[in-house]
Design an enzyme around this catalytic site. Sequence first.
Site, PDB file in Angstrom:
ATOM      1  N   ASP A  56       9.488   2.573  -0.604  1.00  0.00           N
ATOM      2  CA  ASP A  56       8.745   3.375   0.277  1.00  0.00           C
ATOM      3  C   ASP A  56       8.353   3.305   1.576  1.00  0.00           C
ATOM      4  O   ASP A  56       7.956   2.037   2.496  1.00  0.00           O
ATOM      5  CB  ASP A  56       7.202   2.926   0.081  1.00  0.00           C
ATOM      6  CG  ASP A  56       6.004   3.553   0.608  1.00  0.00           C
ATOM      7  OD1 ASP A  56       6.622   4.603   1.807  1.00  0.00           O
ATOM      8  OD2 ASP A  56       4.928   3.265   0.575  1.00  0.00           O
ATOM      9  N   TYR A 106       0.532  -1.380  -0.082  1.00  0.00           N
ATOM     10  CA  TYR A 106      -0.101  -0.272  -0.445  1.00  0.00           C
ATOM     11  C   TYR A 106       1.027   0.985   0.331  1.00  0.00           C
ATOM     12  O   TYR A 106       1.986   1.277   0.837  1.00  0.00           O
ATOM     13  CB  TYR A 106      -0.780   0.317   0.865  1.00  0.00           C
ATOM     14  CG  TYR A 106      -1.746   0.978   1.617  1.00  0.00           C
ATOM     15  CD1 TYR A 106      -3.177   1.117   0.970  1.00  0.00           C
ATOM     16  CD2 TYR A 106      -1.346   2.111   1.821  1.00  0.00           C
ATOM     17  CE1 TYR A 106      -4.251   2.548   0.513  1.00  0.00           C
ATOM     18  CE2 TYR A 106      -2.238   3.533   2.693  1.00  0.00           C
ATOM     19  CZ  TYR A 106      -3.260   3.707   1.763  1.00  0.00           C
ATOM     20  OH  TYR A 106      -4.410   4.410   2.011  1.00  0.00           O
ATOM     21  N   LYS A 123       5.149   8.833   8.828  1.00  0.00           N
ATOM     22  CA  LYS A 123       5.216   8.621  10.158  1.00  0.00           C
ATOM     23  C   LYS A 123       5.704   8.688  11.242  1.00  0.00           C
ATOM     24  O   LYS A 123       5.787   9.929  12.061  1.00  0.00           O
ATOM     25  CB  LYS A 123       4.672   6.782  10.557  1.00  0.00           C
ATOM     26  CG  LYS A 123       3.656   6.258   9.610  1.00  0.00           C
ATOM     27  CD  LYS A 123       3.066   4.954   9.019  1.00  0.00           C
ATOM     28  CE  LYS A 123       2.254   5.306   8.234  1.00  0.00           C
ATOM     29  NZ  LYS A 123       0.887   4.627   8.956  1.00  0.00           N
TER      30      LYS A 123
HETATM   31  N1  HOZ Z   1      -3.092   3.363   6.368  1.00  0.00           N
HETATM   32  C1  HOZ Z   1      -2.755   3.670   7.327  1.00  0.00           C
HETATM   33  C2  HOZ Z   1      -2.368   2.001   7.554  1.00  0.00           C
HETATM   34  N2  HOZ Z   1      -1.624   1.074   6.964  1.00  0.00           N
HETATM   35  C3  HOZ Z   1      -4.490   3.963   8.002  1.00  0.00           C
HETATM   36  C4  HOZ Z   1      -4.309   5.121   8.709  1.00  0.00           C
HETATM   37  C5  HOZ Z   1      -5.401   5.937   9.650  1.00  0.00           C
HETATM   38  O1  HOZ Z   1      -5.910   4.784   9.215  1.00  0.00           O
HETATM   39  O2  HOZ Z   1      -5.001   6.190  10.320  1.00  0.00           O
END
Ligand code: HOZ
Length: 429
Positions: free
Chosen positions: A239, A145, A267
């Site tokens: 990534d 992702y 993050k």
């Molecule tokens: N894409 C985030 C985890 N892989 C989720 C982010 C969220 O929902 O806060």
Amino acid sequence: MRARAQSARLMARARAVFPGGVSSPVRAFRGVGGEPFVAARGAGARLWDVDGNEYIDYVLSWGPLVLGHAPPVVLDALQEAMQHGTSFGVPAPLEVELAELIRARMPQMEMLRFVSSGTEATMSAIRVARAHTGRDRILKFAGCYHGHADPFLVRAGSGVATLGLPDSPGVPAAVAALTLTAPLNDLAAAAELARSGDGVAAIIVEPVVGNAGFIPPDPDFLPGLRALADESGAVLIFDEVMTGFRIAPGGARERFGVTADLTTLGKVIGGGLPVAAYGGRRDLMRYVAPDGPVYQAGTLSGNPLAMAAGLATLRALTPALHERIAARTTELVTGLREVAARHAVPFTAASAGSMWGFFFRREPVRSFADAQASDTARFRRVFHALLERGVYVAPSPFEAAFLSAAHGPRELAETIDCFDAAFQVAGAA
Ligand code: HOZ
């Protein structure tokens, strides 16, 4: 049963104003069923919901909180920074300091640009790769992702996998057709795609996958992708939004000895505030405006509060602290494997630095297909049994877990006991 009346009341209001009652899909608990809890506050390794229930938190805001919730060093840095204003829209010292600190730990980031989300970082990185190569197609891996920009919503992980959406409506077919997808850890398939037609602009990968559950790379996978990118003229993009400052103090380059041309971060570098970045080889980053013609901009990019939180976090996260958190993560994963073995639960768990994960499956998980073949019904039952006992892991089998500096021996012991009890009541097939 834990009472969650306040959470339920707030979620009812939230559902009237947000799709699914949430600001991001995986938070809606659709992967596990039931009602999400609504957070009131966090401190250290723990979260409290609005009904006063306490949880040991292994989601940690989906990764950023490597020091735990509300660490005093970050709160102090924010207090200090906010005395001077909340946004300037002109260059400011803290962004230079954070960029220099990132580059000192990740020397491949010769130049970088701050943005506000991982999605912006990855979509900007492939724009640079396309400008450099003059090619349109990109190669990604099933279950990875890279945010929700159009080119990435093809066989994507995270919430897309949790909701079982193969691809997203709204992405033009012509755009999706430019994204080629190979199975994870399958170099032969990647090579065939990267060599097809006039080649691909970029090969983008999560060096340790965290968005299909936790899936480490086979030893030859990342070196193989590096060789493939060199041979085919593609830009290799790691990534590292999730893995950066998690799998090693210097990320994938340090852990695997493979250097990407471009790296995306997010993050941890924002310490819980919205920060991401993309960067890498100077010749590639020189394409970015105003040095070059590739346009990308952002009103809140380099925001001083976000920079202050990121700086405080990375300064506190010394290699020694990283080692300590990584050792605790290994200890936790080992403990969970032992508990699963005692209950004869088919279970595989692994970690890299302070990132970890588990699947209900006996065989190792090397691909998205393997992850999808794990026992997701058992995951749902165990998730709820854990939550009931005060342990919060991501509400989806297709997400990684994290540990923070605040998770000490007490939290680990409590967690292992809770898994023991959860396997007792919910571990059976
Ligand atoms: N894409 C985030 C985890 N892989 C989720 C982010 C969220 O929902 O806060």
